[in-house]
Design a protein around this motif. Structure first.
Motif, short mmCIF file in Angstrom:
data_model
loop_
_atom_site.label_atom_id
_atom_site.label_comp_id
_atom_site.label_asym_id
_atom_site.label_seq_id
_atom_site.Cartn_x
_atom_site.Cartn_y
_atom_site.Cartn_z
N GLY A 190 0.94 -1.45 0.24
CA GLY A 190 0.14 0.33 0.29
C GLY A 190 0.88 1.14 0.08
O GLY A 190 1.69 1.30 0.09
N SER A 191 0.23 2.75 -0.35
CA SER A 191 0.83 4.11 -0.28
C SER A 191 0.07 4.77 -0.15
O SER A 191 -1.45 4.52 0.45
CB SER A 191 1.63 3.80 -2.39
N LEU A 192 0.70 6.20 0.51
CA LEU A 192 -0.33 7.06 1.27
C LEU A 192 -0.75 8.03 0.10
O LEU A 192 -2.11 8.06 0.71
CB LEU A 192 0.60 8.31 1.37
N LYS A 193 -1.08 7.59 -0.84
CA LYS A 193 -2.38 8.11 -2.55
C LYS A 193 -3.56 6.80 -2.83
O LYS A 193 -3.69 7.49 -3.45
CB LYS A 193 -0.71 8.12 -3.59
N GLY A 194 -3.16 6.20 -2.66
CA GLY A 194 -4.35 5.00 -2.37
C GLY A 194 -4.27 3.79 -3.28
O GLY A 194 -5.03 3.20 -4.34
N GLU A 195 -3.00 3.62 -3.87
CA GLU A 195 -2.33 3.07 -4.95
C GLU A 195 -1.65 1.88 -4.60
O GLU A 195 -1.54 2.22 -3.44
CB GLU A 195 -1.39 4.11 -5.52
N LEU A 196 -1.43 0.97 -5.25
CA LEU A 196 -0.07 -0.23 -4.58
C LEU A 196 1.08 -0.19 -5.96
O LEU A 196 1.25 0.34 -6.77
CB LEU A 196 -0.63 -1.42 -5.39
N MET A 197 2.12 0.15 -5.24
CA MET A 197 3.10 0.24 -5.70
C MET A 197 3.76 -1.14 -5.47
O MET A 197 3.77 -1.97 -4.29
CB MET A 197 4.17 1.37 -4.77
N GLY A 198 5.00 -1.99 -6.20
CA GLY A 198 5.67 -3.52 -6.08
C GLY A 198 6.31 -3.96 -6.78
O GLY A 198 7.04 -2.53 -7.86
N TYR A 199 7.42 -4.92 -6.39
CA TYR A 199 8.07 -4.71 -7.57
C TYR A 199 7.26 -6.53 -8.25
O TYR A 199 7.45 -6.88 -7.86
CB TYR A 199 9.48 -5.03 -7.11
N LEU A 200 8.11 -6.48 -9.77
CA LEU A 200 8.56 -7.65 -10.52
C LEU A 200 9.63 -8.79 -9.69
O LEU A 200 10.60 -8.15 -9.89
CB LEU A 200 8.33 -8.27 -11.53
N ILE A 201 9.43 -10.20 -9.41
CA ILE A 201 10.57 -11.29 -8.73
C ILE A 201 11.68 -10.77 -9.85
O ILE A 201 12.81 -10.88 -10.20
CB ILE A 201 10.18 -12.08 -8.07
N GLU A 202 10.66 -11.39 -11.32
CA GLU A 202 11.33 -11.34 -12.62
C GLU A 202 12.19 -9.95 -13.42
O GLU A 202 11.21 -9.86 -13.99
CB GLU A 202 11.01 -12.15 -13.23
N PRO A 203 13.30 -9.84 -13.51
CA PRO A 203 13.64 -8.66 -13.89
C PRO A 203 13.77 -8.11 -15.24
O PRO A 203 12.90 -7.13 -15.79
CB PRO A 203 15.34 -7.96 -12.79
N GLU A 204 13.74 -9.21 -15.74
CA GLU A 204 13.23 -9.01 -17.72
C GLU A 204 11.33 -9.63 -17.92
O GLU A 204 11.41 -9.55 -18.61
CB GLU A 204 14.10 -10.08 -17.70
N ALA A 205 11.10 -9.75 -16.76
CA ALA A 205 9.72 -9.60 -16.76
C ALA A 205 8.46 -8.89 -18.13
O ALA A 205 9.06 -7.58 -17.41
CB ALA A 205 8.23 -10.05 -15.83
N ASP A 206 7.69 -9.89 -18.41
CA ASP A 206 7.43 -8.63 -19.95
C ASP A 206 6.18 -8.21 -19.91
O ASP A 206 5.41 -8.63 -20.06
CB ASP A 206 7.60 -9.36 -21.39
N VAL A 207 6.19 -7.28 -18.40
CA VAL A 207 4.44 -6.52 -18.29
C VAL A 207 4.35 -5.43 -18.83
O VAL A 207 5.52 -4.14 -18.87
CB VAL A 207 4.72 -6.97 -16.44
N LEU A 241 15.15 -5.13 -9.86
CA LEU A 241 13.12 -5.56 -10.39
C LEU A 241 13.08 -4.52 -10.30
O LEU A 241 13.64 -3.05 -10.41
CB LEU A 241 13.68 -6.05 -8.27
N LYS A 242 12.20 -4.72 -11.31
CA LYS A 242 11.34 -3.60 -11.79
C LYS A 242 10.20 -3.78 -11.39
O LYS A 242 9.61 -4.49 -10.30
CB LYS A 242 10.86 -4.26 -13.76
N THR A 243 10.37 -2.57 -11.23
CA THR A 243 9.12 -1.99 -10.12
C THR A 243 8.47 -1.61 -10.68
O THR A 243 8.02 -1.03 -11.57
CB THR A 243 9.60 -0.48 -9.67
N ILE A 244 6.54 -1.80 -10.17
CA ILE A 244 5.43 -0.80 -11.41
C ILE A 244 4.61 -0.49 -9.68
O ILE A 244 4.44 -0.24 -8.63
CB ILE A 244 4.60 -2.22 -11.80
N ILE A 245 3.47 0.22 -10.49
CA ILE A 245 2.24 0.98 -10.06
C ILE A 245 1.83 0.35 -10.26
O ILE A 245 1.27 0.51 -11.46
CB ILE A 245 3.16 2.45 -10.10
N VAL A 246 0.35 0.49 -9.26
CA VAL A 246 -0.63 -0.49 -9.52
C VAL A 246 -2.20 0.49 -8.97
O VAL A 246 -2.26 0.27 -7.59
CB VAL A 246 -0.98 -1.80 -9.31
N GLU A 247 -2.98 0.58 -10.21
CA GLU A 247 -4.46 0.90 -9.23
C GLU A 247 -4.96 -0.10 -9.69
O GLU A 247 -5.69 -1.62 -9.85
CB GLU A 247 -5.02 1.94 -10.75
N PRO A 248 -5.65 0.27 -8.22
CA PRO A 248 -6.56 -1.42 -7.46
C PRO A 248 -7.94 -0.75 -7.99
O PRO A 248 -8.70 -0.27 -8.82
CB PRO A 248 -6.83 -0.59 -6.32
#
Length: 267
Positions: A190-207, A241-248
């Motif tokens: 979780g984050s202060l902005k109401g978003e989700l921040m995270g990472y992928l275990i596979e740095p080369e993941a094609d997302v 790691l590849k970082t992502i921002i996720v909209e719930p």
């Protein structure tokens, strides 16, 4: 008395001149000069009084019409509110039906529905109270969701209430897999902005932006529940790691009814 006197004089004058003479006498002309200003004042005064009376009746009519219109507007507002409430209730029931469908498809037998009864200060539903507890079979770490997706988990349980911590709280973390490719795993917080921040275990993941994330089942949450979709992909050279921002997918500004999944064997 003055008005009466002037009126008598006017009547006499009218009687004298009724024949429509081309020329009047000197006394009549003099009398006309005296009477005309007085007559004008009386006429104007009468018009003012008449207009005032007409305005008074018009005002009363308009006031009555305004009151009627206000009553009609109030009745229409009540209908709009009733229709909105009905629509919201139908949406909530549909969400619960969707959640129930998920439970049925995944062969979960232990589930409870509940309503929100309170929340912490702020716009977001990060920590809130529901009206189900031990008496209804709810246990700590039970999964909370609705028809949109994952909400959070139970972390305190009373006899007839429970406290829920949502996935957008900064203390929460959820393991996920990418719906398009279940080999891509990671963790969001979780984050202060109401978003989700995270990472992928596979740095080369094609997302890519728009990829949907679901629970992986590797943590306390049930597997296969929709979490959200990737809003932004960030790759920094100094990070492995590849970082992502996720909209719930869940609207964490408005939660009313929830679905509690109680897996077998959960303490």
């Amino acid at each position: 008395m003055i008005v009466t006197f002037v009126t008598i004089i006017i009547i006499i004058a009218m009687g004298i001149t009724i024949g429509g003479r081309a020329k009047v006498s000197v006394p009549e002309n003099l009398l006309g000069k005296i009477i005309t200003p007085v007559q004008k004042i009386l006429y104007k005064g009468g018009q003012v009084v008449d207009d005032g009376i007409s305005s008074l009746f018009t005002f009363r009519t308009i006031s009555k019409e305004n009151k009627t219109l206000k009553k009609e507007i109030a009745a229409l507002n009540q209908k709009v509110i009733a229709l909105s409430l009905t629509r919201d209730e139908l949406d909530e029931l549909k969400n619960l039906q969707d959640a129930l469908k998920y439970v049925s498809q995944n062969h979960k037998k232990n589930y409870v529905t509940a309503s929100v009864t309170g929340k912490d200060v702020g716009n977001w539903f990060k920590v809130f109270i529901i009206d189900a507890g031990k008496n209804q079979g709810v246990r700590k770490n039970s999964t909370i969701m609705n028809g949109e997706g994952l909400i959070g988990r139970v972390y305190e349980v009373g006899d007839s209430w429970s406290k829920v911590i949502s996935i957008i709280d900064k203390q929460s973390s959820v393991s996920f897999q990418v719906l398009r490719n279940n080999q891509y795993l990671g963790v969001v917080r979780g984050s202060l902005k109401g978003e989700l921040m995270g990472y992928l275990i596979e740095p080369e993941a094609d997302v890519v932006v728009g990829d949907k994330l679901i629970t992986s089942g590797l943590s306390m949450y049930e597997k296969g529940i929709l979490i959200g979709e990737i809003k932004e992909v960030v790759k920094k050279e100094d990070e492995l790691l590849k970082t992502i921002i996720v909209e719930p997918v869940v609207n964490f500004k408005k939660i009313d009814k929830v679905f509690i999944i109680i897996p077998d064997g959960l303490d």
